[in-house]
Design a protein around this motif. Structure first.
Motif, PDB file in Angstrom:
ATOM      1  N   GLY A 101      22.802  -6.420  27.638  1.00 30.83           N
ATOM      2  CA  GLY A 101      21.543  -5.522  28.265  1.00 30.83           C
ATOM      3  C   GLY A 101      20.050  -6.291  27.659  1.00 30.83           C
ATOM      4  O   GLY A 101      19.076  -5.629  28.089  1.00 30.83           O
ATOM      5  N   ARG A 102      20.431  -7.469  27.052  1.00 25.27           N
ATOM      6  CA  ARG A 102      19.188  -8.222  26.888  1.00 25.27           C
ATOM      7  C   ARG A 102      19.129  -9.510  27.443  1.00 25.27           C
ATOM      8  O   ARG A 102      20.305 -10.088  27.556  1.00 25.27           O
ATOM      9  CB  ARG A 102      19.132  -8.347  25.230  1.00 25.27           C
ATOM     10  CG  ARG A 102      18.950  -6.812  24.640  1.00 25.27           C
ATOM     11  CD  ARG A 102      19.674  -6.648  23.480  1.00 25.27           C
ATOM     12  NE  ARG A 102      19.571  -5.755  22.577  1.00 25.27           N
ATOM     13  CZ  ARG A 102      20.271  -4.628  22.339  1.00 25.27           C
ATOM     14  NH1 ARG A 102      21.360  -4.557  23.413  1.00 25.27           N
ATOM     15  NH2 ARG A 102      20.338  -3.788  21.760  1.00 25.27           N
ATOM     16  N   SER A 103      18.061 -10.300  27.531  1.00 28.53           N
ATOM     17  CA  SER A 103      17.965 -11.573  28.070  1.00 28.53           C
ATOM     18  C   SER A 103      18.255 -12.636  26.842  1.00 28.53           C
ATOM     19  O   SER A 103      17.390 -12.599  26.139  1.00 28.53           O
ATOM     20  CB  SER A 103      16.601 -11.956  28.942  1.00 28.53           C
ATOM     21  OG  SER A 103      16.840 -11.086  29.998  1.00 28.53           O
ATOM     22  N   ALA A 104      19.054 -13.218  27.043  1.00 22.75           N
ATOM     23  CA  ALA A 104      19.313 -14.394  25.945  1.00 22.75           C
ATOM     24  C   ALA A 104      19.229 -15.776  26.340  1.00 22.75           C
ATOM     25  O   ALA A 104      19.635 -16.267  27.255  1.00 22.75           O
ATOM     26  CB  ALA A 104      20.444 -14.191  25.240  1.00 22.75           C
ATOM     27  N   VAL A 105      18.528 -16.715  25.203  1.00 22.69           N
ATOM     28  CA  VAL A 105      18.916 -18.090  25.289  1.00 22.69           C
ATOM     29  C   VAL A 105      19.902 -18.613  24.844  1.00 22.69           C
ATOM     30  O   VAL A 105      20.169 -18.349  23.429  1.00 22.69           O
ATOM     31  CB  VAL A 105      17.336 -18.837  24.802  1.00 22.69           C
ATOM     32  CG1 VAL A 105      17.820 -20.226  24.832  1.00 22.69           C
ATOM     33  CG2 VAL A 105      16.443 -18.170  25.685  1.00 22.69           C
ATOM     34  N   MET A 106      21.019 -19.452  25.390  1.00 23.01           N
ATOM     35  CA  MET A 106      22.143 -19.876  24.616  1.00 23.01           C
ATOM     36  C   MET A 106      21.834 -21.183  24.218  1.00 23.01           C
ATOM     37  O   MET A 106      21.220 -21.989  25.072  1.00 23.01           O
ATOM     38  CB  MET A 106      23.214 -19.816  25.684  1.00 23.01           C
ATOM     39  CG  MET A 106      23.291 -18.479  26.605  1.00 23.01           C
ATOM     40  SD  MET A 106      23.734 -17.093  25.528  1.00 23.01           S
ATOM     41  CE  MET A 106      25.341 -17.498  25.029  1.00 23.01           C
ATOM     42  N   MET A 107      22.104 -21.695  23.123  1.00 19.68           N
ATOM     43  CA  MET A 107      21.863 -22.871  22.424  1.00 19.68           C
ATOM     44  C   MET A 107      23.092 -23.374  21.606  1.00 19.68           C
ATOM     45  O   MET A 107      23.935 -22.749  21.236  1.00 19.68           O
ATOM     46  CB  MET A 107      20.886 -22.771  21.511  1.00 19.68           C
ATOM     47  CG  MET A 107      19.537 -22.209  22.024  1.00 19.68           C
ATOM     48  SD  MET A 107      18.193 -22.141  21.003  1.00 19.68           S
ATOM     49  CE  MET A 107      17.394 -23.943  21.217  1.00 19.68           C
ATOM     50  N   ARG A 108      23.125 -24.726  21.714  1.00 21.42           N
ATOM     51  CA  ARG A 108      24.384 -25.496  20.996  1.00 21.42           C
ATOM     52  C   ARG A 108      23.800 -26.687  20.494  1.00 21.42           C
ATOM     53  O   ARG A 108      22.759 -27.149  20.656  1.00 21.42           O
ATOM     54  CB  ARG A 108      25.215 -25.775  22.212  1.00 21.42           C
ATOM     55  CG  ARG A 108      26.356 -26.489  21.695  1.00 21.42           C
ATOM     56  CD  ARG A 108      27.346 -26.788  22.904  1.00 21.42           C
ATOM     57  NE  ARG A 108      28.562 -27.610  22.618  1.00 21.42           N
ATOM     58  CZ  ARG A 108      29.786 -27.094  22.223  1.00 21.42           C
ATOM     59  NH1 ARG A 108      30.016 -25.732  22.442  1.00 21.42           N
ATOM     60  NH2 ARG A 108      30.712 -27.643  21.920  1.00 21.42           N
ATOM     61  N   LYS A 109      24.401 -27.063  19.108  1.00 20.17           N
ATOM     62  CA  LYS A 109      24.359 -28.304  18.413  1.00 20.17           C
ATOM     63  C   LYS A 109      25.582 -29.082  18.173  1.00 20.17           C
ATOM     64  O   LYS A 109      26.398 -28.422  17.626  1.00 20.17           O
ATOM     65  CB  LYS A 109      23.721 -28.073  17.048  1.00 20.17           C
ATOM     66  CG  LYS A 109      23.263 -29.150  16.300  1.00 20.17           C
ATOM     67  CD  LYS A 109      22.576 -28.637  15.079  1.00 20.17           C
ATOM     68  CE  LYS A 109      22.221 -30.139  14.481  1.00 20.17           C
ATOM     69  NZ  LYS A 109      21.266 -29.736  13.087  1.00 20.17           N
ATOM     70  N   VAL A 128      20.144 -27.353  21.526  1.00 18.11           N
ATOM     71  CA  VAL A 128      19.644 -27.612  22.660  1.00 18.11           C
ATOM     72  C   VAL A 128      20.008 -26.458  23.664  1.00 18.11           C
ATOM     73  O   VAL A 128      20.948 -25.932  23.366  1.00 18.11           O
ATOM     74  CB  VAL A 128      19.924 -28.906  23.492  1.00 18.11           C
ATOM     75  CG1 VAL A 128      19.492 -29.971  22.762  1.00 18.11           C
ATOM     76  CG2 VAL A 128      21.644 -28.810  23.575  1.00 18.11           C
ATOM     77  N   GLU A 129      19.080 -25.983  24.536  1.00 16.97           N
ATOM     78  CA  GLU A 129      19.339 -24.787  25.200  1.00 16.97           C
ATOM     79  C   GLU A 129      20.423 -25.258  26.247  1.00 16.97           C
ATOM     80  O   GLU A 129      20.531 -26.174  26.710  1.00 16.97           O
ATOM     81  CB  GLU A 129      18.082 -24.267  26.028  1.00 16.97           C
ATOM     82  CG  GLU A 129      18.219 -23.003  26.898  1.00 16.97           C
ATOM     83  CD  GLU A 129      16.944 -22.875  27.750  1.00 16.97           C
ATOM     84  OE1 GLU A 129      17.197 -22.036  28.773  1.00 16.97           O
ATOM     85  OE2 GLU A 129      15.991 -22.918  27.091  1.00 16.97           O
ATOM     86  N   THR A 130      21.414 -24.265  26.483  1.00 16.67           N
ATOM     87  CA  THR A 130      22.517 -24.388  27.459  1.00 16.67           C
ATOM     88  C   THR A 130      22.501 -23.596  28.696  1.00 16.67           C
ATOM     89  O   THR A 130      23.404 -23.578  29.722  1.00 16.67           O
ATOM     90  CB  THR A 130      23.926 -24.498  26.796  1.00 16.67           C
ATOM     91  OG1 THR A 130      23.984 -23.293  26.207  1.00 16.67           O
ATOM     92  CG2 THR A 130      23.938 -25.661  25.790  1.00 16.67           C
TER      93      THR A 130
END
Length: 144
Positions: A132-140, A123-125
């Protein structure tokens, strides 16, 4: 699946290059895994490879979570379930280490990766800048 050794370094670096090179045009720069020090990661025991070197996963234990730092599959092996197998292996390793969750991040423009992780229960947290990059953080969270 096995830990990569120093003798695997060139193959690991080639695999990462081949896996991430197509993303350069999509995100407008080299993806973070292409900048990693694989000699150090291998020495630390964080790089796990498939026996045929078609895929790899970099796993870094953290406080209360296992970081999936990189999942790479050779382009000609896409669609064969290697990525899913690597992520299932990560879950096994987290359980073996007594860690209740996994976390990862991916570039916001890597929509196919985000879709895969979501389908596997991540799931996106949040979203944040990473090197320097745009990141989607995710966790399970893992079931006991």
């Amino acid at each position: 699946m096995r830990l990569a050794g120093p003798e695997d370094r060139a193959a690991v670096e080639r695999l990462v290059h081949d896996a991430y090179e197509p993303w350069i045009e999509v995100i407008g720069m080299r993806p973070v895994p292409m900048e990693a020090d694989y000699a150090a990661l291998i020495e630390a025991g964080h790089v796990h490879v498939t026996d045929d070197l078609q895929g790899l996963i970099v796993l870094v234990p953290e406080h209360g979570v296992l970081l999936v730092d990189n999942v790479a599959v050779r382009p000609e092996s896409h669609g064969k379930g290697i990525g899913r197998a690597l992520l299932a292996y990560a879950e096994e390793q987290a359980r073996r280490l007594g860690l209740p969750a996994l976390r990862l991040y991916t570039n916001v423009k890597m929509a196919s990766n985000i879709a895969l992780y979501t389908s596997l229960g991540y799931v996106e947290t949040g979203r944040e800048g990473v090197k320097g990059r745009s990141a989607v953080m995710m966790r399970k969270e893992l079931s006991p």
